[in-house]
Write a protein that holds these residues in place. Sequence first.
Motif, PDB file in Angstrom:
ATOM      1  N   PRO A 183       0.903  -1.375   0.040  1.00 23.28           N
ATOM      2  CA  PRO A 183      -0.068   0.064  -0.059  1.00 23.28           C
ATOM      3  C   PRO A 183       0.887   1.090  -0.024  1.00 23.28           C
ATOM      4  CG  PRO A 183      -0.843  -1.422   1.713  1.00 23.28           C
ATOM      5  CD  PRO A 183       0.498  -2.300   1.118  1.00 23.28           C
ATOM      6  N   LYS A 184       0.263   2.363  -0.687  1.00 26.20           N
ATOM      7  CA  LYS A 184       1.031   3.641  -0.777  1.00 26.20           C
ATOM      8  C   LYS A 184       2.430   3.454  -1.615  1.00 26.20           C
ATOM      9  CE  LYS A 184      -1.631   5.705   0.398  1.00 26.20           C
ATOM     10  NZ  LYS A 184      -2.832   5.993  -0.501  1.00 26.20           N
ATOM     11  N   ALA A 185       2.713   2.504  -2.441  1.00 27.24           N
ATOM     12  CA  ALA A 185       3.910   2.544  -3.108  1.00 27.24           C
ATOM     13  C   ALA A 185       3.815   3.189  -4.380  1.00 27.24           C
ATOM     14  CB  ALA A 185       4.380   0.877  -3.297  1.00 27.24           C
ATOM     15  N   GLY A 186       2.503   3.437  -4.896  1.00 32.53           N
ATOM     16  CA  GLY A 186       2.310   4.103  -6.157  1.00 32.53           C
ATOM     17  C   GLY A 186       1.158   3.230  -7.073  1.00 32.53           C
ATOM     18  N   THR A 187       0.535   2.665  -6.461  1.00 34.73           N
ATOM     19  CA  THR A 187      -0.227   1.652  -7.028  1.00 34.73           C
ATOM     20  C   THR A 187      -1.277   2.364  -7.961  1.00 34.73           C
ATOM     21  OG1 THR A 187      -0.812   1.006  -4.715  1.00 34.73           O
ATOM     22  CG2 THR A 187      -2.180  -0.145  -6.539  1.00 34.73           C
ATOM     23  N   THR A 188      -1.759   3.438  -7.658  1.00 41.04           N
ATOM     24  CA  THR A 188      -2.496   4.401  -8.673  1.00 41.04           C
ATOM     25  C   THR A 188      -1.679   4.864  -9.695  1.00 41.04           C
ATOM     26  OG1 THR A 188      -3.752   4.920  -6.671  1.00 41.04           O
ATOM     27  CG2 THR A 188      -4.575   5.782  -8.523  1.00 41.04           C
ATOM     28  N   TRP A 189      -0.659   5.062  -9.483  1.00 42.41           N
ATOM     29  CA  TRP A 189       0.267   5.775 -10.529  1.00 42.41           C
ATOM     30  C   TRP A 189       0.532   4.376 -11.715  1.00 42.41           C
ATOM     31  CZ3 TRP A 189       5.806   7.778  -9.273  1.00 42.41           C
ATOM     32  CH2 TRP A 189       6.028   8.730 -10.168  1.00 42.41           C
TER      33      TRP A 189
ATOM     34  N   ALA B 259       7.928  -1.093  -6.032  1.00 43.71           N
ATOM     35  CA  ALA B 259       8.516  -1.072  -4.647  1.00 43.71           C
ATOM     36  C   ALA B 259       8.698   0.769  -4.159  1.00 43.71           C
ATOM     37  CB  ALA B 259       9.704  -1.565  -4.323  1.00 43.71           C
ATOM     38  N   ARG B 260       8.364   1.152  -3.222  1.00 42.88           N
ATOM     39  CA  ARG B 260       8.756   2.522  -2.760  1.00 42.88           C
ATOM     40  C   ARG B 260       9.486   2.439  -1.311  1.00 42.88           C
ATOM     41  NH1 ARG B 260       4.242   7.199  -1.514  1.00 42.88           N
ATOM     42  NH2 ARG B 260       5.629   9.044  -1.718  1.00 42.88           N
ATOM     43  N   ASN B 261      10.258   3.455  -1.154  1.00 39.34           N
ATOM     44  CA  ASN B 261      11.218   3.473   0.029  1.00 39.34           C
ATOM     45  C   ASN B 261      10.343   3.368   1.394  1.00 39.34           C
ATOM     46  OD1 ASN B 261      11.284   5.720   1.687  1.00 39.34           O
ATOM     47  ND2 ASN B 261      11.460   6.781  -0.215  1.00 39.34           N
TER      48      ASN B 261
ATOM     49  N   PHE C 268      10.748   0.880  -8.999  1.00 36.39           N
ATOM     50  CA  PHE C 268      11.004   1.524  -7.795  1.00 36.39           C
ATOM     51  C   PHE C 268      10.137   2.763  -8.221  1.00 36.39           C
ATOM     52  CE2 PHE C 268      14.427  -1.195  -7.599  1.00 36.39           C
ATOM     53  CZ  PHE C 268      14.499  -1.568  -6.137  1.00 36.39           C
ATOM     54  N   TYR C 269       9.448   3.330  -7.178  1.00 33.40           N
ATOM     55  CA  TYR C 269       8.760   4.522  -7.236  1.00 33.40           C
ATOM     56  C   TYR C 269       9.453   5.733  -7.438  1.00 33.40           C
ATOM     57  CZ  TYR C 269       5.722   8.546  -5.465  1.00 33.40           C
ATOM     58  OH  TYR C 269       5.136   9.747  -5.359  1.00 33.40           O
ATOM     59  N   GLU C 270      10.712   5.671  -6.976  1.00 28.27           N
ATOM     60  CA  GLU C 270      11.665   6.599  -7.090  1.00 28.27           C
ATOM     61  C   GLU C 270      12.393   6.821  -8.217  1.00 28.27           C
ATOM     62  OE1 GLU C 270      11.910   4.168  -4.523  1.00 28.27           O
ATOM     63  OE2 GLU C 270      11.126   5.488  -2.924  1.00 28.27           O
TER      64      GLU C 270
ATOM     65  N   THR D 237       0.554  11.219 -17.034  1.00 23.75           N
ATOM     66  CA  THR D 237       0.543  10.436 -15.516  1.00 23.75           C
ATOM     67  C   THR D 237       1.456  11.101 -14.387  1.00 23.75           C
ATOM     68  OG1 THR D 237       2.275   9.147 -16.421  1.00 23.75           O
ATOM     69  CG2 THR D 237       0.309   8.009 -16.779  1.00 23.75           C
ATOM     70  N   SER D 238       1.687  12.453 -14.538  1.00 24.61           N
ATOM     71  CA  SER D 238       2.439  13.424 -13.752  1.00 24.61           C
ATOM     72  C   SER D 238       1.390  13.486 -12.686  1.00 24.61           C
ATOM     73  CB  SER D 238       2.691  14.612 -14.498  1.00 24.61           C
ATOM     74  OG  SER D 238       1.518  15.439 -14.479  1.00 24.61           O
ATOM     75  N   PHE D 239       1.996  13.601 -11.484  1.00 19.97           N
ATOM     76  CA  PHE D 239       1.318  13.720 -10.370  1.00 19.97           C
ATOM     77  C   PHE D 239       0.202  14.884 -10.391  1.00 19.97           C
ATOM     78  CE2 PHE D 239       0.709  15.933  -6.235  1.00 19.97           C
ATOM     79  CZ  PHE D 239      -0.010  14.806  -5.345  1.00 19.97           C
ATOM     80  N   GLU D 240       0.471  16.175 -10.814  1.00 19.65           N
ATOM     81  CA  GLU D 240      -0.123  17.124 -11.178  1.00 19.65           C
ATOM     82  C   GLU D 240      -1.616  16.673 -11.857  1.00 19.65           C
ATOM     83  OE1 GLU D 240       3.088  17.219 -11.761  1.00 19.65           O
ATOM     84  OE2 GLU D 240       3.241  18.280  -9.633  1.00 19.65           O
TER      85      GLU D 240
ATOM     86  N   SER E 115      -5.398  14.802   1.243  1.00 17.64           N
ATOM     87  CA  SER E 115      -5.714  14.382  -0.279  1.00 17.64           C
ATOM     88  C   SER E 115      -5.346  12.734  -0.513  1.00 17.64           C
ATOM     89  CB  SER E 115      -5.051  15.095  -0.983  1.00 17.64           C
ATOM     90  OG  SER E 115      -5.743  16.318  -1.024  1.00 17.64           O
ATOM     91  N   PHE E 116      -6.238  12.337  -1.331  1.00 10.26           N
ATOM     92  CA  PHE E 116      -5.730  10.943  -1.893  1.00 10.26           C
ATOM     93  C   PHE E 116      -4.169  11.176  -2.540  1.00 10.26           C
ATOM     94  CE2 PHE E 116      -5.440   7.726  -5.100  1.00 10.26           C
ATOM     95  CZ  PHE E 116      -5.376   6.499  -3.975  1.00 10.26           C
ATOM     96  N   MET E 117      -4.412  12.387  -3.482  1.00 12.51           N
ATOM     97  CA  MET E 117      -3.148  12.724  -4.108  1.00 12.51           C
ATOM     98  C   MET E 117      -2.253  13.626  -3.450  1.00 12.51           C
ATOM     99  SD  MET E 117      -2.818  10.940  -7.178  1.00 12.51           S
ATOM    100  CE  MET E 117      -3.722   9.824  -7.858  1.00 12.51           C
ATOM    101  N   ARG E 118      -1.635  13.272  -2.318  1.00 13.87           N
ATOM    102  CA  ARG E 118      -1.164  14.016  -1.185  1.00 13.87           C
ATOM    103  C   ARG E 118      -0.093  14.952  -1.827  1.00 13.87           C
ATOM    104  NH1 ARG E 118       2.139  13.860   3.130  1.00 13.87           N
ATOM    105  NH2 ARG E 118       3.133  12.139   1.984  1.00 13.87           N
ATOM    106  N   LYS E 119       1.057  14.259  -2.044  1.00 14.75           N
ATOM    107  CA  LYS E 119       2.223  15.151  -2.251  1.00 14.75           C
ATOM    108  C   LYS E 119       2.986  14.613  -3.561  1.00 14.75           C
ATOM    109  CE  LYS E 119       4.020  17.500   1.821  1.00 14.75           C
ATOM    110  NZ  LYS E 119       5.282  17.861   2.559  1.00 14.75           N
ATOM    111  N   GLY E 120       3.167  13.048  -3.596  1.00 11.02           N
ATOM    112  CA  GLY E 120       3.498  12.619  -4.752  1.00 11.02           C
ATOM    113  C   GLY E 120       5.168  12.898  -4.680  1.00 11.02           C
TER     114      GLY E 120
END
Length: 306
Positions: free
Chosen positions: A47-53, A140-142, A203-205, A238-241, A265-270
Amino acid sequence: ALISELGKQIKLKEVEGTLLQPATVDNWSQIQSFEAKPDDLLICTYPKAGTTWIQEIVDMIEQNGDVEKCQRAIIQHRHPFIEWARPPQPSETGFHHVAQVGLELLSSSNPPASTSQSPKITDLLPPSFWENNCKFLYVARNAKDCMVSYYHFQRMNHTLPDPGTWEEYFETFISGKVVWGSWFDHVKGWWEMKDRYQILFLFYEDIKRDPKHEIRKVMQFMGKNLDETVLDKIVQETSFEKMKENPMTNRSTVSKSIMDQSISSFMRKGTVGDWKNHFTVAQNERFDEIYRKKMEGTSINFCMEL
Ligand code: A3P
């Protein structure tokens, strides 16, 4: 209001030591008997590793960069989560369907490190994915950014337990007593599996640093071939913005009693490195120490800031 109150006292259930949402556990046998097809692609994430992205990236690739087509439904319906026991959507092109397991997969009971016993991962994923040698796309996200993101997500998502204070959540996350289990087991498990199956490990990064490069990898893995201009368009869309403004990806269609985006926000900071705004120096030292122990013997390397 009722759901909010229920959310605060939500009782999680366990499968083989991994905490899961009650509805998931109640449907467990159905989820396990999910019949994957050999040409299925499974997106797997903690969870929160960038699934939606990655979901949006995969759909944009599958639709050859056609923005209109990607507006056909909210992302949770385009790539359903298997653990929600939603029927997969047939697609016109490419893969038979794309399913998604954000639930995961690893028992927190540590498999003995020095034996060749299969990691527990194989026990929690419907076995048909392995039997059919399906393709897996893992992001994977750190751990530190995941923890921060998950904390804010639990604050705003009333179907998950209240995270308590940041200090409390820090302990909860480290102990793996969060829904979908321990970050450490999850990431280690998939990292160890990656050369034995068709797993593209991202990797998310890396996606953040060089989206076009990573999107091209996904495209090749999916067996697609798109023009440079299409790839550039996918990077933009697919940019965060863009995704923060897109009602098909930003969860604005989800009722406030389930996700209260006035809290967070669901799209919080990215971003990469938001952990620095949350971790105290002492927490950071303690975390690094625990990380070393838990990840000992793993070759995986995370980027912690860009
Ligand atoms: P933050 O809370 O750090 O902002 P998931 O989709 O697995 O729930 O992950 C959510 C995290 O991915 C959130 O992180 C969210 O902002 C981030 N995210 C979503 N879309 C993104 C995008 N296009 N680019 C970068 N980060 C994105």
